[in-house]
Design a protein around this motif. Structure first.
Motif, PDB file in Angstrom:
ATOM      1  N   MET A   1       0.832  -1.206   0.000  1.00  0.00           N
ATOM      2  CA  MET A   1       0.000   0.000   0.000  1.00  0.00           C
ATOM      3  C   MET A   1       0.867   1.257   0.000  1.00  0.00           C
TER       4      MET A   1
ATOM      5  N   VAL B   1       1.915   1.832  -3.478  1.00  0.00           N
ATOM      6  CA  VAL B   1       0.766   2.371  -4.227  1.00  0.00           C
ATOM      7  C   VAL B   1       0.658   3.876  -3.989  1.00  0.00           C
TER       8      VAL B   1
ATOM      9  N   GLY C   1       1.001   9.281  -5.801  1.00  0.00           N
ATOM     10  CA  GLY C   1       1.456  10.645  -5.520  1.00  0.00           C
ATOM     11  C   GLY C   1       2.369  11.184  -6.611  1.00  0.00           C
TER      12      GLY C   1
ATOM     13  N   GLY D   1     -15.888  14.630   4.474  1.00  0.00           N
ATOM     14  CA  GLY D   1     -15.171  14.898   3.236  1.00  0.00           C
ATOM     15  C   GLY D   1     -14.092  13.889   2.878  1.00  0.00           C
TER      16      GLY D   1
ATOM     17  N   LYS E   1      -8.684   3.281   9.391  1.00  0.00           N
ATOM     18  CA  LYS E   1      -9.700   3.321  10.454  1.00  0.00           C
ATOM     19  C   LYS E   1     -10.203   1.922  10.757  1.00  0.00           C
TER      20      LYS E   1
ATOM     21  N   LEU F   1      -6.700  10.918  17.505  1.00  0.00           N
ATOM     22  CA  LEU F   1      -6.635  11.245  16.079  1.00  0.00           C
ATOM     23  C   LEU F   1      -5.564  10.413  15.388  1.00  0.00           C
ATOM     24  N   GLY F   2      -5.863  10.007  14.144  1.00  0.00           N
ATOM     25  CA  GLY F   2      -4.867   9.288  13.363  1.00  0.00           C
ATOM     26  C   GLY F   2      -5.103   9.472  11.880  1.00  0.00           C
ATOM     27  N   GLY F   3      -4.100   9.140  11.099  1.00  0.00           N
ATOM     28  CA  GLY F   3      -4.201   9.262   9.640  1.00  0.00           C
ATOM     29  C   GLY F   3      -2.947   9.886   9.074  1.00  0.00           C
TER      30      GLY F   3
ATOM     31  N   ASP G   1      -0.083   4.724  14.505  1.00  0.00           N
ATOM     32  CA  ASP G   1      -0.669   3.524  13.897  1.00  0.00           C
ATOM     33  C   ASP G   1      -1.684   2.914  14.868  1.00  0.00           C
ATOM     34  N   ALA G   2      -2.268   1.816  14.438  1.00  0.00           N
ATOM     35  CA  ALA G   2      -3.332   1.203  15.240  1.00  0.00           C
ATOM     36  C   ALA G   2      -2.811   0.745  16.603  1.00  0.00           C
TER      37      ALA G   2
HETATM   38 CO1  B1M Z   1      -6.384   8.441  -1.618  1.00  0.00          CO
HETATM   39  N1  B1M Z   1      -5.067   9.822  -1.180  1.00  0.00           N
HETATM   40  N2  B1M Z   1      -7.481   9.768  -2.525  1.00  0.00           N
HETATM   41  N3  B1M Z   1      -7.498   6.945  -2.079  1.00  0.00           N
HETATM   42  N4  B1M Z   1      -5.010   7.330  -0.972  1.00  0.00           N
HETATM   43  C1  B1M Z   1      -3.952   9.437  -0.312  1.00  0.00           C
HETATM   44  C2  B1M Z   1      -4.280   9.701   1.168  1.00  0.00           C
HETATM   45  C3  B1M Z   1      -2.795  10.370  -0.850  1.00  0.00           C
HETATM   46  C4  B1M Z   1      -1.715  10.698   0.193  1.00  0.00           C
HETATM   47  C5  B1M Z   1      -2.172   9.714  -2.093  1.00  0.00           C
HETATM   48  C6  B1M Z   1      -1.058  10.511  -2.709  1.00  0.00           C
HETATM   49  O1  B1M Z   1      -1.287  11.498  -3.344  1.00  0.00           O
HETATM   50  N5  B1M Z   1       0.178  10.084  -2.541  1.00  0.00           N
HETATM   51  C7  B1M Z   1      -3.607  11.625  -1.333  1.00  0.00           C
HETATM   52  C8  B1M Z   1      -3.827  12.746  -0.299  1.00  0.00           C
HETATM   53  C9  B1M Z   1      -3.018  13.970  -0.603  1.00  0.00           C
HETATM   54  C10 B1M Z   1      -3.367  15.138   0.251  1.00  0.00           C
HETATM   55  O2  B1M Z   1      -4.351  15.279   0.895  1.00  0.00           O
HETATM   56  N6  B1M Z   1      -2.451  16.071   0.209  1.00  0.00           N
HETATM   57  C11 B1M Z   1      -4.907  10.996  -1.764  1.00  0.00           C
HETATM   58  C12 B1M Z   1      -5.846  11.600  -2.638  1.00  0.00           C
HETATM   59  C13 B1M Z   1      -5.408  12.898  -3.283  1.00  0.00           C
HETATM   60  C14 B1M Z   1      -7.107  11.031  -2.930  1.00  0.00           C
HETATM   61  C15 B1M Z   1      -8.249  11.645  -3.757  1.00  0.00           C
HETATM   62  C16 B1M Z   1      -8.499  13.130  -3.531  1.00  0.00           C
HETATM   63  C17 B1M Z   1      -7.933  11.352  -5.229  1.00  0.00           C
HETATM   64  C18 B1M Z   1      -8.902  11.940  -6.211  1.00  0.00           C
HETATM   65  O3  B1M Z   1     -10.081  11.718  -6.143  1.00  0.00           O
HETATM   66  N7  B1M Z   1      -8.355  12.693  -7.106  1.00  0.00           N
HETATM   67  C19 B1M Z   1      -9.444  10.775  -3.311  1.00  0.00           C
HETATM   68  C20 B1M Z   1     -10.067  11.351  -2.033  1.00  0.00           C
HETATM   69  C21 B1M Z   1     -11.507  11.321  -1.995  1.00  0.00           C
HETATM   70  C22 B1M Z   1     -12.022  11.793  -0.645  1.00  0.00           C
HETATM   71  O4  B1M Z   1     -11.599  11.329   0.394  1.00  0.00           O
HETATM   72  N8  B1M Z   1     -12.930  12.725  -0.679  1.00  0.00           N
HETATM   73  C23 B1M Z   1      -8.753   9.501  -2.935  1.00  0.00           C
HETATM   74  C24 B1M Z   1      -9.351   8.250  -3.029  1.00  0.00           C
HETATM   75  C25 B1M Z   1      -8.729   7.059  -2.689  1.00  0.00           C
HETATM   76  C26 B1M Z   1      -9.315   5.684  -2.969  1.00  0.00           C
HETATM   77  C27 B1M Z   1     -10.841   5.631  -2.842  1.00  0.00           C
HETATM   78  C28 B1M Z   1      -8.935   5.255  -4.369  1.00  0.00           C
HETATM   79  C29 B1M Z   1      -8.517   4.800  -1.953  1.00  0.00           C
HETATM   80  C30 B1M Z   1      -9.205   4.676  -0.585  1.00  0.00           C
HETATM   81  C31 B1M Z   1      -9.998   3.412  -0.423  1.00  0.00           C
HETATM   82  C32 B1M Z   1     -10.476   3.242   0.999  1.00  0.00           C
HETATM   83  O5  B1M Z   1      -9.890   3.665   1.973  1.00  0.00           O
HETATM   84  N9  B1M Z   1     -11.584   2.589   1.089  1.00  0.00           N
HETATM   85  C33 B1M Z   1      -7.263   5.658  -1.746  1.00  0.00           C
HETATM   86  C34 B1M Z   1      -6.055   5.144  -1.210  1.00  0.00           C
HETATM   87  C35 B1M Z   1      -5.991   3.647  -1.025  1.00  0.00           C
HETATM   88  C36 B1M Z   1      -4.964   5.981  -0.870  1.00  0.00           C
HETATM   89  C37 B1M Z   1      -3.542   5.590  -0.381  1.00  0.00           C
HETATM   90  C38 B1M Z   1      -2.784   5.133  -1.602  1.00  0.00           C
HETATM   91  C39 B1M Z   1      -3.455   4.524   0.685  1.00  0.00           C
HETATM   92  C40 B1M Z   1      -4.255   4.782   1.943  1.00  0.00           C
HETATM   93  C41 B1M Z   1      -4.297   3.557   2.820  1.00  0.00           C
HETATM   94  O6  B1M Z   1      -5.292   2.837   2.854  1.00  0.00           O
HETATM   95  N10 B1M Z   1      -3.190   3.244   3.515  1.00  0.00           N
HETATM   96  C42 B1M Z   1      -3.041   6.975   0.194  1.00  0.00           C
HETATM   97  C43 B1M Z   1      -1.544   7.128   0.207  1.00  0.00           C
HETATM   98  C44 B1M Z   1      -0.999   7.274   1.616  1.00  0.00           C
HETATM   99  O7  B1M Z   1      -1.633   7.169   2.603  1.00  0.00           O
HETATM  100  N11 B1M Z   1       0.263   7.596   1.678  1.00  0.00           N
HETATM  101  C45 B1M Z   1      -3.924   7.947  -0.469  1.00  0.00           C
HETATM  102  C46 B1M Z   1      -3.073   2.098   4.368  1.00  0.00           C
HETATM  103  C47 B1M Z   1      -3.694   2.424   5.743  1.00  0.00           C
HETATM  104  C48 B1M Z   1      -3.589   1.232   6.653  1.00  0.00           C
HETATM  105  O8  B1M Z   1      -2.961   3.493   6.287  1.00  0.00           O
HETATM  106  O9  B1M Z   1      -4.998   4.952   6.594  1.00  0.00           O
HETATM  107  O10 B1M Z   1      -2.669   5.856   7.035  1.00  0.00           O
HETATM  108  P1  B1M Z   1      -3.620   4.736   7.053  1.00  0.00           P
HETATM  109  O11 B1M Z   1      -3.789   4.209   8.548  1.00  0.00           O
HETATM  110  C49 B1M Z   1      -2.691   3.959   9.383  1.00  0.00           C
HETATM  111  C50 B1M Z   1      -2.301   5.146  10.260  1.00  0.00           C
HETATM  112  O12 B1M Z   1      -2.464   6.386   9.641  1.00  0.00           O
HETATM  113  C51 B1M Z   1      -3.127   4.961  11.493  1.00  0.00           C
HETATM  114  O13 B1M Z   1      -3.244   3.557  11.626  1.00  0.00           O
HETATM  115  C52 B1M Z   1      -3.129   2.914  10.345  1.00  0.00           C
HETATM  116  C53 B1M Z   1      -2.064   1.834  10.397  1.00  0.00           C
HETATM  117  O14 B1M Z   1      -2.018   1.104  11.548  1.00  0.00           O
HETATM  118  N12 B1M Z   1      -4.465   5.530  11.594  1.00  0.00           N
HETATM  119  C54 B1M Z   1      -5.028   5.739  12.815  1.00  0.00           C
HETATM  120  C55 B1M Z   1      -5.346   5.886  10.664  1.00  0.00           C
HETATM  121  N13 B1M Z   1      -6.448   6.346  11.213  1.00  0.00           N
HETATM  122  C56 B1M Z   1      -6.308   6.262  12.547  1.00  0.00           C
HETATM  123  C57 B1M Z   1      -7.146   6.598  13.582  1.00  0.00           C
HETATM  124  C58 B1M Z   1      -6.708   6.397  14.890  1.00  0.00           C
HETATM  125  C59 B1M Z   1      -5.451   5.879  15.126  1.00  0.00           C
HETATM  126  C60 B1M Z   1      -4.584   5.546  14.101  1.00  0.00           C
HETATM  127  O15 B1M Z   1      -7.445   6.688  15.958  1.00  0.00           O
HETATM  128  C61 B1M Z   1      -8.709   7.253  15.812  1.00  0.00           C
END
Ligand code: B1M
Length: 217
Positions: A45, A48, A53, A99, A106, A177-179, A204-205
């Motif tokens: 991931m 990806v 990006g 949003g 999550k 908060l996370g993300g 992280d989680a």
């Molecule tokens: Co999106 N996306 N995405 N995306 N996506 C990112 C976040 C992005 C960084 C990719 C990039 O450009 N490199 C970028 C954001 C850039 C920014 O804001 N500056 C981005 C973008 C731009 C977008 C869209 C705007 C694209 C578009 O439409 N043009 C769009 C957004 C739409 C919207 O939200 N309104 C979009 C859409 C999508 C998909 C639908 C295709 C898909 C999401 C599918 C889904 O979730 N059901 C997707 C994906 C998969 C990603 C990336 C590639 C991977 C995210 C992920 O699942 N990671 C992502 C790249 C990245 O994150 N670097 C990206 C794995 C996951 C386990 O990690 O969620 O971080 P994460 O969770 C971690 C920690 O953060 C923490 O614990 C987890 C691990 O243990 N954590 C918490 C998270 N929440 C927590 C809460 C807690 C505690 C810990 O307590 C409450």
């Protein structure tokens, strides 16, 4: 390819065919379900995210990768270690903020907390703060958890904390908060200084899990 690398490739390529056999093999080889997620699936991931990006990967393919990730996590979930689910350690209302549609992280938090004796009310994605507050009241939550991956979600989180202040709820629910777009400094310096209650950052989680006990008190 070794099975771990195969799994990583499956996430990158969005290829679900044969996924379950590979997951079974990785577990049979002695890798725990959690390690499969943390080491192999999340590594895929990460790549990806980097490719997306950098403009090297288009959104529909990212979506496919996310689907494979979700399928894999759902398949592995029953194989994870669980402590007493009725332990009643505390209750968290968990949501992806207004949003924002990203929910893989999550949902991992949900699984890890649930498996460790916490009760999780998972509201889903794009949740306005009014709905989060209503759910926290209805479920008598101990903690509010918000997730968000977009940079704009970090602003939404700030607005949400201000709303909790304004409505006099800051002292009632500590906030976790996370993300990926958050940083520890932003949460624990900037946001903490404007919030009238307790707000903590989880990288992280597992850090989220570790923070639950002090937050529930
Ligand atoms: Co999106 N996306 N995405 N995306 N996506 C990112 C976040 C992005 C960084 C990719 C990039 O450009 N490199 C970028 C954001 C850039 C920014 O804001 N500056 C981005 C973008 C731009 C977008 C869209 C705007 C694209 C578009 O439409 N043009 C769009 C957004 C739409 C919207 O939200 N309104 C979009 C859409 C999508 C998909 C639908 C295709 C898909 C999401 C599918 C889904 O979730 N059901 C997707 C994906 C998969 C990603 C990336 C590639 C991977 C995210 C992920 O699942 N990671 C992502 C790249 C990245 O994150 N670097 C990206 C794995 C996951 C386990 O990690 O969620 O971080 P994460 O969770 C971690 C920690 O953060 C923490 O614990 C987890 C691990 O243990 N954590 C918490 C998270 N929440 C927590 C809460 C807690 C505690 C810990 O307590 C409450």
């Amino acid at each position: 390819l070794p099975v771990g690398e195969r799994l990583e490739r499956r996430i990158i390529d969005g290829e679900a065919k044969g996924l379950e056999a590979d997951l079974d093999q990785a577990m049979a080889d002695g890798t725990s379900a959690l390690d499969i997620i943390n080491v192999h699936l999340l590594e895929g991931m990460k790549i990806v995210g980097e490719r997306f990006g950098a403009g090297e990967m288009q959104l529909p393919f990212v979506l496919q990768s996310a689907e494979v990730m979700k399928t894999a996590v759902a398949y592995l979930e029953p194989h994870m270690d669980k402590t007493d689910a009725s332990a009643g350690k505390g209750r968290i209302v968990l949501a992806t903020v207004r949003g924002d549609v990203h929910d893989i992280g999550k949902n991992l938090v949900d699984i890890i907390l649930t498996n460790n004796g916490y009760e999780v009310v998972n509201l889903g994605i794009k949740q306005p703060i009014t709905d989060i507050i209503a759910a926290a009241e209805r479920h008598n939550a101990d903690v509010i958890g918000m997730s968000g991956l977009l940079v704009k979600s970090t602003v939404v989180m700030k607005e949400n904390l201000l709303e909790l202040n304004q409505r006099g709820f800051a002292g009632r629910w500590p906030v976790l908060l996370g993300g990926a777009a958050l940083t520890r400094a932003y949460v624990e310096d900037d946001l903490a200084s404007l919030f009238d209650g307790t707000v903590r950052y989880a990288r992280d989680a597992f850090e989220g899990l570790a923070l639950m006990e002090p937050l529930v008190k």
